[in-house]
Design a protein around this motif. Structure first.
Motif, PDB file in Angstrom:
ATOM      1  N   TYR A  87       3.124  34.239  76.949  1.00  0.00           N
ATOM      2  CA  TYR A  87       1.706  34.304  76.564  1.00  0.00           C
ATOM      3  C   TYR A  87       0.965  35.268  77.498  1.00  0.00           C
ATOM      4  CZ  TYR A  87      -3.223  33.106  76.959  1.00  0.00           C
ATOM      5  OH  TYR A  87      -4.579  33.186  77.059  1.00  0.00           O
ATOM      6  N   ILE A  88       1.198  35.139  78.793  1.00  0.00           N
ATOM      7  CA  ILE A  88       0.556  36.024  79.760  1.00  0.00           C
ATOM      8  C   ILE A  88       1.037  37.462  79.581  1.00  0.00           C
ATOM      9  CG2 ILE A  88       0.413  36.574  82.223  1.00  0.00           C
ATOM     10  CD1 ILE A  88       0.450  33.579  82.775  1.00  0.00           C
ATOM     11  N   PHE A  89       2.342  37.612  79.371  1.00  0.00           N
ATOM     12  CA  PHE A  89       2.927  38.953  79.256  1.00  0.00           C
ATOM     13  C   PHE A  89       2.381  39.711  78.048  1.00  0.00           C
ATOM     14  CE2 PHE A  89       6.460  41.808  77.960  1.00  0.00           C
ATOM     15  CZ  PHE A  89       6.481  42.612  79.090  1.00  0.00           C
ATOM     16  N   LEU A  90       2.107  39.013  76.961  1.00  0.00           N
ATOM     17  CA  LEU A  90       1.666  39.671  75.735  1.00  0.00           C
ATOM     18  C   LEU A  90       0.178  39.473  75.446  1.00  0.00           C
ATOM     19  CD1 LEU A  90       4.795  38.786  73.590  1.00  0.00           C
ATOM     20  CD2 LEU A  90       4.142  41.059  74.382  1.00  0.00           C
ATOM     21  N   LYS A  91      -0.531  38.831  76.356  1.00  0.00           N
ATOM     22  CA  LYS A  91      -1.965  38.613  76.170  1.00  0.00           C
ATOM     23  C   LYS A  91      -2.756  39.914  76.023  1.00  0.00           C
ATOM     24  CE  LYS A  91      -4.288  36.647  79.518  1.00  0.00           C
ATOM     25  NZ  LYS A  91      -4.893  35.630  80.424  1.00  0.00           N
ATOM     26  N   PRO A  92      -2.390  40.996  76.742  1.00  0.00           N
ATOM     27  CA  PRO A  92      -3.143  42.243  76.564  1.00  0.00           C
ATOM     28  C   PRO A  92      -3.022  42.833  75.157  1.00  0.00           C
ATOM     29  CG  PRO A  92      -1.908  42.295  78.616  1.00  0.00           C
ATOM     30  CD  PRO A  92      -1.420  41.105  77.845  1.00  0.00           C
ATOM     31  N   VAL A  93      -1.989  42.464  74.417  1.00  0.00           N
ATOM     32  CA  VAL A  93      -1.803  42.995  73.060  1.00  0.00           C
ATOM     33  C   VAL A  93      -2.827  42.374  72.115  1.00  0.00           C
ATOM     34  CG1 VAL A  93      -0.172  43.338  71.167  1.00  0.00           C
ATOM     35  CG2 VAL A  93       0.662  43.261  73.539  1.00  0.00           C
ATOM     36  N   MET A  94      -2.771  41.065  71.972  1.00  0.00           N
ATOM     37  CA  MET A  94      -3.736  40.295  71.177  1.00  0.00           C
ATOM     38  C   MET A  94      -3.809  38.905  71.790  1.00  0.00           C
ATOM     39  SD  MET A  94      -3.246  41.230  67.123  1.00  0.00           S
ATOM     40  CE  MET A  94      -1.461  41.302  67.112  1.00  0.00           C
ATOM     41  N   LYS A  95      -4.883  38.630  72.513  1.00  0.00           N
ATOM     42  CA  LYS A  95      -4.978  37.392  73.292  1.00  0.00           C
ATOM     43  C   LYS A  95      -4.834  36.153  72.413  1.00  0.00           C
ATOM     44  CE  LYS A  95      -7.989  34.820  76.415  1.00  0.00           C
ATOM     45  NZ  LYS A  95      -9.278  34.802  77.161  1.00  0.00           N
TER      46      LYS A  95
END
Length: 236
Positions: A87-95
């Motif tokens: 979740y943290i790793f991909l949060k910048p993509v679409m939170k």
């Protein structure tokens, strides 16, 4: 000075993409070691089509069976950690979508835990084996073990959807090669097809889809080798 101190506090409360990738990769690596050992070594040693033989195997190898339960329990803990880290790793993509994706893995984990209680019930049956007939004891073991497999398989439908969401996020990201998103999408479709096929068309042999399941493992390797070198910082 106040600003610098404030900035330092903010940095201390942040986690880097690299650290999140490393945590997720290590969690996936541990899962790759625990479940296969239980499913492909311990259970084939103990569980057979003959209920009486299965009963005798479990009775004489109670410690080995207990180890298999704890291996699955370790996997459950890793699932929660991996859901958080990705979740943290991909949060910048679409939170918000990353949060939804992590919730699907957590829902799968909850279903996995419910299924695992069937193996714990087998231990309870073993403890009370002296008070029941052998046939009843053997039938109870097979009932709970089959319930575990069935309930876990049902949870894999949710896991397949999770992988589709995860693959979509990876494809949308600017810092993970698209090929890994595609592999995760293939893995998701593989899980869904294999699991739903088991329920609706059990006569079909869908074992050839097994190769599609390696998408998450390949992504794990990237997280451990390349992902941990990403230096971006995002809010926790």
């Amino acid at each position: 000075m106040d600003t610098i101190e404030t900035d330092n506090i903010v940095i201390k409360n942040q986690i880097s993409l690299a650290k999140a990738a490393l945590v997720a990769g290590l969690g996936l690596l541990l899962m790759a070691l625990t479940v296969p050992f239980a499913e492909f070594y311990i259970f084939p040693e103990l569980i057979s089509d003959d209920v009486i033989e299965t009963m005798n195997n479990v009775l004489s190898n109670k410690m080995l069976f207990t180890i298999s339960i704890f291996l699955h329990f370790i996997t459950l803990i890793c699932d929660i950690i991996v859901a958080w880290a990705l979740y943290i790793f991909l949060k910048p993509v679409m939170k918000n979508f990353s949060l939804l994706t992590s919730w699907f893995r957590l829902i799968y984990t909850a279903m996995y835990l419910i299924a695992l209680t069937n193996l714990i019930k087998i231990l309870s049956v073993v403890e009370g084996s002296g008070t029941i007939q052998n046939n009843q004891f053997a039938d109870s073991i097979m009932f709970y073990f089959n319930s575990f497999q069935l309930e876990w398989s049902f949870g894999l439908v949710i896991f397949g959807i999770y992988l589709l969401f995860l693959g979509y996020l990876v494809c949308k990201s600017s810092y993970v090669p698209n090929i890994f998103g595609i592999l995760l999408l293939i893995a998701g479709f593989g899980y869904l097809t294999h699991t739903l096929g088991t329920f609706f068309v059990p006569s079909w042999n869908l074992d050839f889809l097994f190769f599609t399941f390696f998408g998450e493992l390949i992504f794990m390797i990237w997280l451990l080798v390349k992902g941990r070198k990403i230096d971006s910082i995002i809010p926790a």
